[in-house]
Write a protein that holds these residues in place. Structure first.
Motif, short mmCIF file in Angstrom:
data_model
loop_
_atom_site.label_atom_id
_atom_site.label_comp_id
_atom_site.label_asym_id
_atom_site.label_seq_id
_atom_site.Cartn_x
_atom_site.Cartn_y
_atom_site.Cartn_z
N LYS A 114 2.27 -36.16 -35.54
CA LYS A 114 2.41 -37.35 -36.79
C LYS A 114 2.89 -36.62 -37.88
CE LYS A 114 -1.22 -40.10 -34.66
NZ LYS A 114 -2.61 -40.91 -35.28
N GLN A 155 2.23 -44.64 -35.10
CA GLN A 155 1.51 -45.98 -34.64
C GLN A 155 0.46 -45.73 -33.72
OE1 GLN A 155 4.67 -48.42 -33.38
NE2 GLN A 155 5.76 -48.33 -35.32
N LYS A 186 -3.02 -45.08 -32.72
CA LYS A 186 -4.51 -45.31 -33.34
C LYS A 186 -5.34 -44.42 -32.92
CE LYS A 186 -3.28 -49.91 -34.19
NZ LYS A 186 -3.50 -51.24 -33.73
N ASP A 187 -5.56 -44.23 -31.64
CA ASP A 187 -6.54 -43.22 -31.10
C ASP A 187 -5.70 -42.12 -30.45
OD1 ASP A 187 -8.52 -41.88 -29.60
OD2 ASP A 187 -9.14 -43.66 -28.52
N TRP A 211 -0.72 -43.88 -23.85
CA TRP A 211 0.29 -44.50 -24.48
C TRP A 211 1.76 -43.80 -24.31
CZ3 TRP A 211 2.99 -41.66 -28.61
CH2 TRP A 211 4.01 -42.66 -29.28
#
Length: 184
Positions: free
Chosen positions: A11, A60, A62-63, A70
């Motif tokens: 990230k 984007q 989130k978890d 994902w």
């Protein structure tokens, strides 16, 4: 290395951490892509395209624990778009893909399964393949197909009920839960 740590580094723009994540499931990722595209060149193209998309959108996520679900949903969507660009696959071609990926123990099972699969729509086949042949949890199926959990449960339940009506004997986890809890 811990998935959460690699995702956090990814990230922040660390591509090597992102690639380490993908290498952990490299064979699985390739199998999914190949299952959809049916050839190695298209499979590799889809993986490359999905990887670029995922790296661009990783912020984007989130978890962090759901990274692989994902990424798999991005890969599947990329493969689907690739297929739409190439050709509209016919039902017979889709069934051949399923036949090639999964083996059957008995000829009778093969005939029964193929007959039942012929009666299903593409999304119905896909949800059953993910749930029962690929052993994803219902939540993972919902994440991969980008649908709410309740919708995934409903689709599985309805599809299995349809198959039960057609075969006279297909049972599922909902059937056994209701049966042993005294419900019908």
């Amino acid at each position: 290395m811990d998935v959460k740590i690699l995702v956090k580094k990814s990230k922040k723009g660390d591509i090597s951490s992102f690639m380490k994540l993908l290498r952990e499931r490299e064979e699985f990722i390739y199998k999914i892509s190949f299952t959809y595209t049916e050839n190695s060149y298209d499979a590799e193209d889809c993986i490359s395209e999905a990887t670029i998309k995922a790296f661009d959108k990783i912020k984007q996520l989130k978890d962090d624990n759901k990274f692989f679900s994902w990424y798999t949903s991005i890969l599947i969507n990329t493969c689907r778009k690739s297929l739409k660009r190439r050709i509209n696959a016919s039902t017979e071609e889709e069934l051949n893909e399923i036949r090639d990926v999964f083996s059957y123990n008995a000829i009778e099972d093969k005939i029964i399964i193929e007959g039942l699969l012929n009666k299903l729509k593409k999304d119905e086949r896909e949800i059953l393949v993910l749930r029962y042949l690929k052993d994803y949890s219902i939540q993972e199926v919902a994440d991969i197909m980008d649908i709410p959990l309740s919708t995934a449960k409903t689709r599985i339940y309805r599809t299995l009920n349809f198959l039960r009506g057609k075969s006279g004997g297909v049972k599922n986890e909902y059937y056994y839960t209701r049966k042993f809890n005294g419900q019908r």
